[in-house]
Design a protein around this motif. Sequence first.
Motif, PDB file in Angstrom:
ATOM      1  N   ALA A  17       0.825  -1.205   0.000  1.00  0.00           N
ATOM      2  CA  ALA A  17       0.000   0.000   0.000  1.00  0.00           C
ATOM      3  C   ALA A  17       0.858   1.253   0.000  1.00  0.00           C
ATOM      4  O   ALA A  17       0.581   2.208  -0.729  1.00  0.00           O
ATOM      5  CB  ALA A  17      -0.946  -0.006   1.209  1.00  0.00           C
ATOM      6  N   ILE A  18       1.925   1.259   0.786  1.00  0.00           N
ATOM      7  CA  ILE A  18       2.826   2.413   0.833  1.00  0.00           C
ATOM      8  C   ILE A  18       3.530   2.574  -0.507  1.00  0.00           C
ATOM      9  O   ILE A  18       3.700   3.686  -1.006  1.00  0.00           O
ATOM     10  CB  ILE A  18       3.827   2.277   1.991  1.00  0.00           C
ATOM     11  CG1 ILE A  18       3.095   2.371   3.328  1.00  0.00           C
ATOM     12  CG2 ILE A  18       4.908   3.362   1.898  1.00  0.00           C
ATOM     13  CD1 ILE A  18       3.934   1.983   4.519  1.00  0.00           C
ATOM     14  N   GLY A  19       3.926   1.455  -1.114  1.00  0.00           N
ATOM     15  CA  GLY A  19       4.560   1.517  -2.424  1.00  0.00           C
ATOM     16  C   GLY A  19       3.636   2.120  -3.478  1.00  0.00           C
ATOM     17  O   GLY A  19       4.072   2.838  -4.371  1.00  0.00           O
ATOM     18  N   VAL A  25      -0.903   7.224   1.795  1.00  0.00           N
ATOM     19  CA  VAL A  25      -1.701   6.067   2.193  1.00  0.00           C
ATOM     20  C   VAL A  25      -2.374   6.298   3.543  1.00  0.00           C
ATOM     21  O   VAL A  25      -3.415   5.730   3.823  1.00  0.00           O
ATOM     22  CB  VAL A  25      -0.835   4.780   2.229  1.00  0.00           C
ATOM     23  CG1 VAL A  25       0.119   4.797   3.405  1.00  0.00           C
ATOM     24  CG2 VAL A  25      -1.696   3.534   2.282  1.00  0.00           C
ATOM     25  N   LEU A  26      -1.821   7.170   4.356  1.00  0.00           N
ATOM     26  CA  LEU A  26      -2.404   7.438   5.668  1.00  0.00           C
ATOM     27  C   LEU A  26      -3.737   8.184   5.574  1.00  0.00           C
ATOM     28  O   LEU A  26      -4.563   8.093   6.468  1.00  0.00           O
ATOM     29  CB  LEU A  26      -1.428   8.247   6.534  1.00  0.00           C
ATOM     30  CG  LEU A  26      -0.164   7.507   6.941  1.00  0.00           C
ATOM     31  CD1 LEU A  26       0.846   8.471   7.529  1.00  0.00           C
ATOM     32  CD2 LEU A  26      -0.493   6.403   7.935  1.00  0.00           C
ATOM     33  N   VAL A  62       6.289   5.059   7.966  1.00  0.00           N
ATOM     34  CA  VAL A  62       5.566   5.041   6.689  1.00  0.00           C
ATOM     35  C   VAL A  62       6.223   6.003   5.701  1.00  0.00           C
ATOM     36  O   VAL A  62       6.453   5.660   4.539  1.00  0.00           O
ATOM     37  CB  VAL A  62       4.076   5.386   6.892  1.00  0.00           C
ATOM     38  CG1 VAL A  62       3.384   5.669   5.556  1.00  0.00           C
ATOM     39  CG2 VAL A  62       3.368   4.263   7.625  1.00  0.00           C
ATOM     40  N   ARG A  63       6.553   7.209   6.147  1.00  0.00           N
ATOM     41  CA  ARG A  63       7.196   8.191   5.258  1.00  0.00           C
ATOM     42  C   ARG A  63       8.540   7.679   4.760  1.00  0.00           C
ATOM     43  O   ARG A  63       8.865   7.804   3.577  1.00  0.00           O
ATOM     44  CB  ARG A  63       7.357   9.529   5.974  1.00  0.00           C
ATOM     45  CG  ARG A  63       6.100  10.375   5.973  1.00  0.00           C
ATOM     46  CD  ARG A  63       6.371  11.800   6.431  1.00  0.00           C
ATOM     47  NE  ARG A  63       6.873  11.849   7.802  1.00  0.00           N
ATOM     48  CZ  ARG A  63       6.103  11.822   8.893  1.00  0.00           C
ATOM     49  NH1 ARG A  63       4.800  11.741   8.772  1.00  0.00           N
ATOM     50  NH2 ARG A  63       6.631  11.871  10.092  1.00  0.00           N
ATOM     51  N   ASP A  64       9.334   7.100   5.659  1.00  0.00           N
ATOM     52  CA  ASP A  64      10.632   6.561   5.248  1.00  0.00           C
ATOM     53  C   ASP A  64      10.462   5.480   4.202  1.00  0.00           C
ATOM     54  O   ASP A  64      11.162   5.458   3.177  1.00  0.00           O
ATOM     55  CB  ASP A  64      11.397   5.989   6.455  1.00  0.00           C
ATOM     56  CG  ASP A  64      11.905   7.066   7.392  1.00  0.00           C
ATOM     57  OD1 ASP A  64      11.954   8.250   6.990  1.00  0.00           O
ATOM     58  OD2 ASP A  64      12.252   6.718   8.545  1.00  0.00           O
ATOM     59  N   LEU A  65       9.538   4.567   4.438  1.00  0.00           N
ATOM     60  CA  LEU A  65       9.319   3.472   3.505  1.00  0.00           C
ATOM     61  C   LEU A  65       8.746   3.975   2.187  1.00  0.00           C
ATOM     62  O   LEU A  65       9.063   3.432   1.126  1.00  0.00           O
ATOM     63  CB  LEU A  65       8.401   2.415   4.126  1.00  0.00           C
ATOM     64  CG  LEU A  65       8.240   1.131   3.328  1.00  0.00           C
ATOM     65  CD1 LEU A  65       9.574   0.425   3.139  1.00  0.00           C
ATOM     66  CD2 LEU A  65       7.265   0.208   4.038  1.00  0.00           C
TER      67      LEU A  65
END
Length: 135
Positions: A17-19, A25-26, A62-65
Amino acid sequence: MDASLTAAEITPYVVTAIGAYGSAVLTRAREQAADATVTLGREILQRFTRRNRQRPELESAVRDLAEDPQDPDFQAALRGQLRRILEQDPELIAELGALLARSGARVTTLGERSVNVGHMTGGTVVTGDNNRITG
């Protein structure tokens, strides 16, 4: 389920989802055309953020990923944040277990360069170096 196993099981969905959406995504609203894995990952992540526990740390992971979804260190950092939250919330573990069971989703990927296939209707999956497929 325990927190470590649950975190390991849900991380691939959240990473997907993050990708797909990055850190948006948040807050991104559900789209009908979204891939099932992305939708499941986003739903899992939303369940974490609704509880507001350790949210700044989770959002940072999440931001880092989102900057590099394939980075194993960022994936591990996210998995660690998910596990920490789950260790403090057995109710969320049960909720996620039920969600995964309803979705029919099961993902297990272990080891460097391993293959993870959610649905495959034919073809060949080959791992390793210097492989040749003939015929």
